[in-house]
Enzyme design. Sequence first.
Site, PDB file in Angstrom:
ATOM      1  N   LYS A   1       0.820  -1.210   0.000  1.00  0.00           N
ATOM      2  CA  LYS A   1       0.000   0.000   0.000  1.00  0.00           C
ATOM      3  C   LYS A   1       0.858   1.267   0.000  1.00  0.00           C
ATOM      4  O   LYS A   1       0.373   2.337  -0.361  1.00  0.00           O
ATOM      5  CB  LYS A   1      -0.957   0.013   1.191  1.00  0.00           C
ATOM      6  CG  LYS A   1      -0.314   0.122   2.547  1.00  0.00           C
ATOM      7  CD  LYS A   1      -1.350   0.073   3.665  1.00  0.00           C
ATOM      8  CE  LYS A   1      -0.721   0.134   5.039  1.00  0.00           C
ATOM      9  NZ  LYS A   1       0.011   1.394   5.286  1.00  0.00           N
ATOM     10  N   ASP A   2       2.142   1.156   0.393  1.00  0.00           N
ATOM     11  CA  ASP A   2       3.030   2.316   0.422  1.00  0.00           C
ATOM     12  C   ASP A   2       3.761   2.536  -0.897  1.00  0.00           C
ATOM     13  O   ASP A   2       4.390   3.584  -1.091  1.00  0.00           O
ATOM     14  CB  ASP A   2       4.088   2.154   1.532  1.00  0.00           C
ATOM     15  CG  ASP A   2       3.493   2.142   2.924  1.00  0.00           C
ATOM     16  OD1 ASP A   2       2.443   2.767   3.122  1.00  0.00           O
ATOM     17  OD2 ASP A   2       4.096   1.513   3.820  1.00  0.00           O
TER      18      ASP A   2
ATOM     19  N   ARG B   1      -7.207   8.712   3.622  1.00  0.00           N
ATOM     20  CA  ARG B   1      -8.311   7.833   3.186  1.00  0.00           C
ATOM     21  C   ARG B   1      -9.245   7.524   4.359  1.00  0.00           C
ATOM     22  O   ARG B   1     -10.466   7.619   4.235  1.00  0.00           O
ATOM     23  CB  ARG B   1      -7.724   6.533   2.621  1.00  0.00           C
ATOM     24  CG  ARG B   1      -8.760   5.443   2.344  1.00  0.00           C
ATOM     25  CD  ARG B   1      -8.069   4.132   1.981  1.00  0.00           C
ATOM     26  NE  ARG B   1      -7.181   3.668   3.035  1.00  0.00           N
ATOM     27  CZ  ARG B   1      -7.559   2.944   4.086  1.00  0.00           C
ATOM     28  NH1 ARG B   1      -8.835   2.578   4.221  1.00  0.00           N
ATOM     29  NH2 ARG B   1      -6.693   2.559   4.994  1.00  0.00           N
ATOM     30  N   ARG B   2      -8.673   7.156   5.487  1.00  0.00           N
ATOM     31  CA  ARG B   2      -9.506   6.836   6.651  1.00  0.00           C
ATOM     32  C   ARG B   2     -10.238   8.073   7.161  1.00  0.00           C
ATOM     33  O   ARG B   2     -11.411   7.999   7.523  1.00  0.00           O
ATOM     34  CB  ARG B   2      -8.644   6.226   7.758  1.00  0.00           C
ATOM     35  CG  ARG B   2      -8.140   4.821   7.445  1.00  0.00           C
ATOM     36  CD  ARG B   2      -7.201   4.311   8.506  1.00  0.00           C
ATOM     37  NE  ARG B   2      -6.699   2.980   8.183  1.00  0.00           N
ATOM     38  CZ  ARG B   2      -5.486   2.547   8.465  1.00  0.00           C
ATOM     39  NH1 ARG B   2      -4.635   3.349   9.104  1.00  0.00           N
ATOM     40  NH2 ARG B   2      -5.103   1.327   8.141  1.00  0.00           N
TER      41      ARG B   2
ATOM     42  N   ARG C   1       0.782   9.606  14.201  1.00  0.00           N
ATOM     43  CA  ARG C   1       1.924   9.008  13.517  1.00  0.00           C
ATOM     44  C   ARG C   1       2.636   8.036  14.445  1.00  0.00           C
ATOM     45  O   ARG C   1       2.412   7.995  15.634  1.00  0.00           O
ATOM     46  CB  ARG C   1       2.908  10.103  13.081  1.00  0.00           C
ATOM     47  CG  ARG C   1       2.428  11.009  11.971  1.00  0.00           C
ATOM     48  CD  ARG C   1       2.397  10.314  10.622  1.00  0.00           C
ATOM     49  NE  ARG C   1       3.615   9.590  10.345  1.00  0.00           N
ATOM     50  CZ  ARG C   1       4.762  10.128   9.906  1.00  0.00           C
ATOM     51  NH1 ARG C   1       4.815  11.431   9.666  1.00  0.00           N
ATOM     52  NH2 ARG C   1       5.828   9.401   9.674  1.00  0.00           N
TER      53      ARG C   1
ATOM     54  N   ARG D   1       1.302   3.976  18.381  1.00  0.00           N
ATOM     55  CA  ARG D   1      -0.082   4.414  18.230  1.00  0.00           C
ATOM     56  C   ARG D   1      -0.976   3.791  19.302  1.00  0.00           C
ATOM     57  O   ARG D   1      -1.870   4.452  19.825  1.00  0.00           O
ATOM     58  CB  ARG D   1      -0.595   4.073  16.832  1.00  0.00           C
ATOM     59  CG  ARG D   1       0.176   4.791  15.734  1.00  0.00           C
ATOM     60  CD  ARG D   1      -0.462   4.591  14.394  1.00  0.00           C
ATOM     61  NE  ARG D   1       0.488   4.824  13.316  1.00  0.00           N
ATOM     62  CZ  ARG D   1       0.158   4.966  12.041  1.00  0.00           C
ATOM     63  NH1 ARG D   1      -1.102   4.926  11.682  1.00  0.00           N
ATOM     64  NH2 ARG D   1       1.075   5.161  11.124  1.00  0.00           N
TER      65      ARG D   1
ATOM     66  N   CYS E   1      -1.756  10.303  -6.250  1.00  0.00           N
ATOM     67  CA  CYS E   1      -2.270  11.615  -5.877  1.00  0.00           C
ATOM     68  C   CYS E   1      -2.857  11.591  -4.472  1.00  0.00           C
ATOM     69  O   CYS E   1      -3.348  10.576  -4.008  1.00  0.00           O
ATOM     70  CB  CYS E   1      -3.327  12.077  -6.876  1.00  0.00           C
ATOM     71  SG  CYS E   1      -4.690  10.914  -7.080  1.00  0.00           S
TER      72      CYS E   1
END
Length: 307
Positions: free
Chosen positions: A82-83, A130-131, A148, A154, A241
């Site tokens: 995903k990165d 996105r979240r 972060r 976290r 993007c």
Amino acid sequence: MNLPLRLGTRGSALALWQANYAADRLRLVAAPREVELVLIETHGDRDQASALASMGGFGVFTKAIQNALLDDRVDVAVHSLKDLPTIPEPKLELAAVPPRGPTGDAFISHQYRHFDELPEGAVIGTSSLRRRAQLLNRRRDLQLIDLRGNVDTRLRKLAEQNLDGIILAEAGLARLGLAERITEILDPSWMLPAVGQGAIGLECRVDDRETKRLVEQLADLDTFRRVQAERAMLFALGGGCLVPIGTTSKIVDGVLTVRGAVLSPDGRRRIVATHSGIAEYPLAVGQELAAMLKAEGAEELLAGPNP
């Protein structure tokens, strides 16, 4: 002399789990050749203060590892897929994607058993654009703060900052043995995962045929086709993007179905479409889904706010 096969990876606990997962399997196919890990610090690791959206979004966790691959300091780059930006690096190739882990987004709370139990104005931590957009689309009243750090950091901040909840990837928690910390897996009908979420990407140099031969033996065909379609959709929508985009995918009886969503950053607008096609042609399925989303109005969201 048979030189070790060098795997480039970030140094976080999750990245090391993923790299060791790949290394253990490569040792089976590369024997007697040794396999070793090379730890690489990325821009995203060095800057733990800035919001990810403000850092550009293009390879902040992957570019340094790709550079090490290009410079022949490592032979394989191990990424959280995903990165990895969808804009290709001409001299590198995504050689294999092993079987995918769980793709969901996990809600974690010390106070509430379900996301829907959150009171008005609840404070939720997440670093993902996105979240954030999907949370706001679901609940306009939520207060969202940037969170972060690695998984352990976290989880610690959830308690230290007395947050009502945080959102993390299900796969990372499961891989680190922390699945019991999950309060609820959010419904993917409204919280669509990131492109490639739960998948590990193994990247090699295009001209390194021997390494590619070894790495390709770790590939899972269905996973590869699913993430190819997801990444093709994202690329057709504008590459990496900084627009909130989510997706789900599945393959059943040779049919690949992909669902995509594009949102405005404030969550007020959400455009969703679903498309199916022959699993052997994942790029076409992803590209056609992107065209459908644009036809529904995603083009305006992808262009960003008017200056």
